[in-house]
Design an enzyme around this catalytic site. Structure first.
Site, mmCIF file in Angstrom:
data_model
loop_
_atom_site.group_PDB
_atom_site.id
_atom_site.type_symbol
_atom_site.label_atom_id
_atom_site.label_comp_id
_atom_site.label_asym_id
_atom_site.label_seq_id
_atom_site.Cartn_x
_atom_site.Cartn_y
_atom_site.Cartn_z
ATOM 1 N N LYS A 77 33.341 35.750 45.241
ATOM 2 C CA LYS A 77 32.052 35.486 45.894
ATOM 3 C C LYS A 77 32.249 34.927 47.306
ATOM 4 C CE LYS A 77 29.598 32.781 43.459
ATOM 5 N NZ LYS A 77 30.186 31.564 44.071
ATOM 6 N N THR A 79 34.877 35.386 49.130
ATOM 7 C CA THR A 79 35.450 36.481 49.914
ATOM 8 C C THR A 79 34.350 37.380 50.463
ATOM 9 O OG1 THR A 79 37.465 36.431 48.569
ATOM 10 C CG2 THR A 79 37.049 38.448 49.832
ATOM 11 N N ARG A 100 31.209 25.783 50.941
ATOM 12 C CA ARG A 100 31.628 24.505 50.373
ATOM 13 C C ARG A 100 33.114 24.276 50.633
ATOM 14 N NH1 ARG A 100 30.525 25.081 44.279
ATOM 15 N NH2 ARG A 100 31.151 27.206 44.773
ATOM 16 N N LYS A 111 41.604 27.978 38.863
ATOM 17 C CA LYS A 111 40.746 28.931 39.559
ATOM 18 C C LYS A 111 41.235 29.264 40.961
ATOM 19 C CE LYS A 111 35.927 29.684 40.937
ATOM 20 N NZ LYS A 111 36.153 29.754 42.376
ATOM 21 N N ALA A 279 29.117 23.889 40.564
ATOM 22 C CA ALA A 279 27.826 24.392 40.104
ATOM 23 C C ALA A 279 27.669 24.311 38.592
ATOM 24 C CB ALA A 279 27.630 25.832 40.554
ATOM 25 N N PHE A 307 29.364 29.911 41.316
ATOM 26 C CA PHE A 307 29.296 30.696 40.077
ATOM 27 C C PHE A 307 28.124 31.677 40.096
ATOM 28 C CE2 PHE A 307 31.568 26.765 38.541
ATOM 29 C CZ PHE A 307 32.816 27.362 38.495
ATOM 30 N N PHE A 387 38.159 45.840 43.518
ATOM 31 C CA PHE A 387 39.536 45.446 43.215
ATOM 32 C C PHE A 387 40.398 46.701 43.112
ATOM 33 C CE2 PHE A 387 37.500 41.513 42.379
ATOM 34 C CZ PHE A 387 38.471 40.526 42.360
ATOM 35 N N TRP A 415 38.117 42.378 51.141
ATOM 36 C CA TRP A 415 39.446 41.798 50.876
ATOM 37 C C TRP A 415 40.511 42.630 51.576
ATOM 38 C CZ3 TRP A 415 44.338 42.708 49.360
ATOM 39 C CH2 TRP A 415 45.110 41.607 48.981
#
Length: 561
Positions: A77, A79, A100, A111, A279, A307, A387, A415
């Site tokens: 997210k 990214t 953030r 994570k 979150a 999230f 991906f 990405w």
């Protein structure tokens, strides 16, 4: 523009990026050197004088990036947020990204960081993911100063008649440390204080983090700190930081941390990175001061909420936007093929294998998040964050599903390709933002605490209702008596499911949410509802990411993603 070659890790890409001095990045926003406080060559804080001077300027447009329920590895997210901001800048728009700050808990745990990935990153990546400008250290110190002053008050005569059994303020550390969830302090005799049970929250779950992120300025910060409930007295009445008389000292510790941080992306798009509440256990948004400052500096601001839309977006729209008077102009819902397959029943180890049937089943999760954003009255675009394992057949299934429902969708490849991979998303979002915007919070503040929680459960999670523990029911009666019933609610819930059971993936039906406890966060201005097994102090996994980290003889980080 960045190279689009593959095979490099995120940190290798970041370390090979050519950064501009932050003063040069700031000039593109008409920020002069006197408007900045430097933290080295590539990081700076924006001064209060400049923030105040900007208040008469017109706001730009605000875009919010959210997602479906993620897998444990995250779905990119941040990214997409960064790549979208870079794409808008590439299209010639004056753009600022508002993110953030990462917590050391997930950085050293499982994570990872929160600086994006590939060629869509904010830099200097290793600084931001580690100590950055010291904001979280200041918050940790301020949180623990409240604890020290509170325990000292009890030890020195307890004028406020605080009941040591009813102290609700916890100490904090910005790490995942399960051994600190429940501790006893004050042991060792009368000279060491009054023994009592205590515990630690991770710093990003501290109410001070939420207070810092919702404060409009220093005066508002001080007033919010004074309202924080730290304990109850022997008559079971709340005791606040203001009752202790130390809100000024705590605000003093946070005076620099409140200033937004300015950095850049690999493509030199300005990024304001500030604040970082989780979150799943807090409200999941960067600071109001960061977002509002960005809106004064740019034509377009791209921000994200933690999230999925059931957590970060709901809290952004029901808490932050309502509190700060913000109105998003458009929303991006990030979806990934691998997460949708997991929601369709595929195990994590098999996500790289083509499985269109599982993907089709998992689309029910995306459908619910689309319904949620529609319920808030906002225009949106679905971004497929691509991906390497995604197949053409799988991408076609997702695109066709969106097309059949007239849902705007964009294959996003930031990405690998940086801003070039986000041009289609940027154009479609700009087009969506022209549509009618009927933004409204999902519930009115006049509703009871119980009604607010039930509304979120039914309209956002898709549940059938709420089961309150005896303790929670008693607390709702107390909170009503104390005059707290008008506050919005912040539900602490697992991020992996629409329900409060992380194993219920996809779009579960016929489920209730179990609220075990309510926590007043009067400084932040909301009531937290703890559900399921969600914890405010996470633990480390079997093999923490820290095992792969090192530093070379020149001080360069190794193994940081």
């Amino acid at each position: 523009m960045p190279s689009h070659s593959t095979g490099k890790t995120d940190i290798e890409i970041a370390q090979h990026a050519v950064l501009k001095p932050i003063k040069d990045v700031a000039k593109n926003l008409q920020l002069e050197e006197d408007d900045l406080e430097y933290y080295g060559k590539y990081k700076a804080k924006i001064t209060y004088d400049k923030i105040n001077a900007l208040k008469t300027k017109k706001d730009g447009k605000l875009f919010l990036v959210t997602s479906i329920n993620p897998t444990p590895a995250g779905e990119g997210k941040s990214t997409v947020t960064i790549g979208l901001g870079d794409a808008l800048k590439r299209l010639g728009h004056k753009t600022v990204i508002a993110l953030r700050e990462p917590s050391l808990g997930p950085v050293m745990g499982l994570k990872g960081g929160a600086t994006g990935g590939g060629y869509a990153q904010v830099v200097p990546m290793e600084d931001i993911n580690l100590h950055f400008t010291g904001d979280f250290h200041a918050l940790t110190a301020a949180n623990n100063a409240i604890s020290a002053l509170l325990d000292n008050h009890i030890h020195q005569g307890n004028f406020l008649q605080i009941d040591p059994r009813r102290v609700v303020w916890k100490r904090a550390v910005d790490l995942n440390d399960r051994a600190l969830r429940h501790v006893v302090v004050g042991l060792g005799g009368p000279g060491n204080g009054v023994p009592r049970e205590d515990g630690f929250d991770i710093t990003v779950a501290s109410e001070l983090m939420a207070v810092l992120c919702l404060a409009e300025d220093l005066n508002d910060l001080k007033q919010r700190i004074a309202k924080i409930v730290v304990a109850y007295n022997y008559e079971k009445k709340p005791v606040t930081v203001g009752d202790l008389g130390v809100e000024g000292a705590i605000a003093l510790l946070l005076k620099d941390a409140l200033k937004p941080n300015l950095v850049q992306t690999i493509e030199h798009t300005p990024a304001i990175v500030h604040g970082g509440p989780f979150a799943n256990i807090a409200h999941g948004c960067n600071s109001v001061m960061a977002t509002k400052t960005a809106l004064k500096l740019a034509d377009y601001v791209v921000t994200e909420a933690g999230f999925g839309a059931d957590l970060g977006a709901e809290k952004f729209l029901d808490i932050k936007a309502r509190t700060a008077g913000l109105k998003p102009d458009g929303v991006v819902i990030v979806a990934t093929i691998r997460a949708l397959k997991m929601h369709g029943g595929v195990r994590k180890e098999e996500l790289a294998v083509e499985n269109t049937a599982a993907l089709q089943a998992g689309l029910l999760n995306l459908q619910k998040h689309v319904e949620t954003i529609v319920a808030f009255g906002l225009p949106f675009v679905v971004a497929i964050n691509r991906f390497a394992s995604d197949t053409e057949a799988e991408i076609a299934v997702l695109k066709n599903w969106c097309s059949e429902r007239d849902i705007p969708v964009s294959l996003t490849e930031v990405w690998e390709k940086g801003s070039a991979g986000g041009i289609d998303l940027a154009n479609k979002l700009l087009e969506a933002a022209k549509q009618r915007n009927n933004f409204r919070p999902i519930y009115p503040l006049e509703s009871t605490i119980e009604e607010k929680i039930e509304t979120i459960v039914r309209k956002v999670y898709g549940g059938t209702g709420v089961e309150f523990s005896t303790k929670a029911l008693r607390q709702m009666e107390d909170f009503k008596r104390f005059g707290w019933g008008h506050l919005p609610v912040c539900i602490a819930k697992t991020q992996y499911s629409l329900s409060d059971d992380p194993k219920k993936t996809g779009r579960p039906v016929d489920f209730a949410i179990h609220v075990r406890e309510l926590v007043p966060k009067l400084g932040a201005g909301f009531i937290v509802a703890l559900t399921g097994d969600v914890l405010t102090m996470p633990g480390l996994p079997i093999e923490p990411a820290a095992y792969q980290m090192d530093v070379d003889e020149n001080g360069r980080a190794i193994g940081l993603f």
